[in-house]
Enzyme design. Structure first.
Site, PDB file in Angstrom:
ATOM      1  N   TYR A   1       0.865  -1.122  -0.041  1.00 33.98           N
ATOM      2  CA  TYR A   1       0.163  -0.088   0.117  1.00 33.98           C
ATOM      3  C   TYR A   1       0.907   1.289   0.061  1.00 33.98           C
ATOM      4  CZ  TYR A   1      -4.515  -2.183   0.564  1.00 33.98           C
ATOM      5  OH  TYR A   1      -5.912  -2.840   0.465  1.00 33.98           O
TER       6      TYR A   1
ATOM      7  N   HIS B   1     -10.032  -6.245  -1.645  1.00 37.96           N
ATOM      8  CA  HIS B   1      -9.028  -5.276  -2.501  1.00 37.96           C
ATOM      9  C   HIS B   1      -9.334  -5.737  -4.056  1.00 37.96           C
ATOM     10  CE1 HIS B   1      -5.711  -2.856  -3.757  1.00 37.96           C
ATOM     11  NE2 HIS B   1      -5.754  -3.839  -4.588  1.00 37.96           N
TER      12      HIS B   1
HETATM   13  N1  UDP Z   1      -9.043   3.042   3.930  1.00 40.88           N
HETATM   14  C1  UDP Z   1      -9.231   3.289   5.305  1.00 40.88           C
HETATM   15  N2  UDP Z   1      -9.872   4.713   5.585  1.00 40.88           N
HETATM   16  C2  UDP Z   1     -10.183   5.407   4.758  1.00 40.88           C
HETATM   17  C3  UDP Z   1      -9.864   5.073   3.268  1.00 40.88           C
HETATM   18  C4  UDP Z   1      -9.422   3.810   2.945  1.00 40.88           C
HETATM   19  O1  UDP Z   1      -8.886   2.615   6.193  1.00 40.88           O
HETATM   20  O2  UDP Z   1     -10.641   6.595   5.038  1.00 40.88           O
HETATM   21  C5  UDP Z   1      -8.510   1.686   3.494  1.00 40.88           C
HETATM   22  C6  UDP Z   1      -9.573   0.604   3.108  1.00 40.88           C
HETATM   23  O3  UDP Z   1      -9.152  -0.770   3.647  1.00 40.88           O
HETATM   24  C7  UDP Z   1      -9.302   0.558   1.757  1.00 40.88           C
HETATM   25  C8  UDP Z   1      -7.750   0.848   1.708  1.00 40.88           C
HETATM   26  O4  UDP Z   1      -7.577   1.590   2.793  1.00 40.88           O
HETATM   27  O5  UDP Z   1      -9.911  -0.196   1.036  1.00 40.88           O
HETATM   28  C9  UDP Z   1      -7.274   1.642   0.271  1.00 40.88           C
HETATM   29  O6  UDP Z   1      -7.829   2.752   0.256  1.00 40.88           O
HETATM   30  P1  UDP Z   1      -8.443   3.297  -1.241  1.00 40.88           P
HETATM   31  O7  UDP Z   1      -8.841   4.680  -1.199  1.00 40.88           O
HETATM   32  O8  UDP Z   1      -7.701   2.981  -2.343  1.00 40.88           O
HETATM   33  O9  UDP Z   1      -9.803   2.558  -1.374  1.00 40.88           O
HETATM   34  P2  UDP Z   1     -10.221   1.160  -2.431  1.00 40.88           P
HETATM   35  O10 UDP Z   1      -9.411   1.134  -3.668  1.00 40.88           O
HETATM   36  O11 UDP Z   1      -9.857  -0.034  -1.513  1.00 40.88           O
HETATM   37  O12 UDP Z   1     -11.572   1.102  -2.549  1.00 40.88           O
HETATM   38 MG    MG Z   2      -7.318   1.751  -3.952  1.00 37.18          MG
END
Ligand code: UDP
Ligand code: MG
Length: 138
Positions: A49, A115
């Site tokens: 990440y 994911h």
């Molecule tokens: N996440 C979190 N808090 C937030 C936003 C994201 O804990 O406010 C975590 C969540 O598990 C998410 C991951 O970080 O799936 C990656 O964030 P992203 O914005 O890339 O979301 P995704 O692509 O997974 O929908």
């Molecule tokens: Mg993402």
């Protein structure tokens, strides 16, 4: 045909719904070209990440992603990246559409069950993070 990386996150593995999630993707017509269960260290989760390293939720996310085993897979299909994202639903399960995986199995914006790569560039980083070329079996 496009490939994308999908992870069943630790919360969904703990809920024993990894099979249901894999099955949903099979039902939607994707081919599973690689699959394994692994447990990441916090450092490995941090590398996966890396794109989020400056976000306020990064440390919590790395703790969560290393809190238990995950199931990693590569799915192949037409427009796999965007179709998988649609089937997953919004990041926050409370905002995800009915019938999406995050609506069905997610708990909150952090523990959201699944994911999926968000772009071809992400998939190109994420697939070899988990699998060697030899492990992709079309
Ligand atoms: N996440 C979190 N808090 C937030 C936003 C994201 O804990 O406010 C975590 C969540 O598990 C998410 C991951 O970080 O799936 C990656 O964030 P992203 O914005 O890339 O979301 P995704 O692509 O997974 O929908
Ligand atoms: Mg993402």
């Amino acid at each position: 045909m496009e490939k994308t990386l999908v992870l069943v996150k630790p919360d969904a593995v703990r809920k024993n719904v990894a099979g249901k999630i894999i099955s949903r993707f099979e039902d939607e017509g994707f081919k599973v070209v690689a699959l394994k269960k692994v447990k990441l260290s916090k450092e490995e989760a941090g590398r996966f990440y890396m794109v989020h390293k400056d976000r306020p939720f990064y440390d919590e996310l790395c703790e969560f992603m290393s809190s238990g085993p995950i199931v990693a897979m590569v799915l192949e299909g037409e427009n796999a990246i965007s179709r998988v994202r649609q089937i997953m639903g919004a990041t926050d399960p409370s905002k995800a559409e009915e019938g999406t995986l995050r609506k069905l199995y997610g708990s909150n914006i952090g523990e959201n069950a699944v994911h999926g790569s968000d772009s071809p560039e992400s998939a190109a980083y994420e697939i070899p993070f988990f699998f060697s070329g030899l492990e992709l079996v079309g």
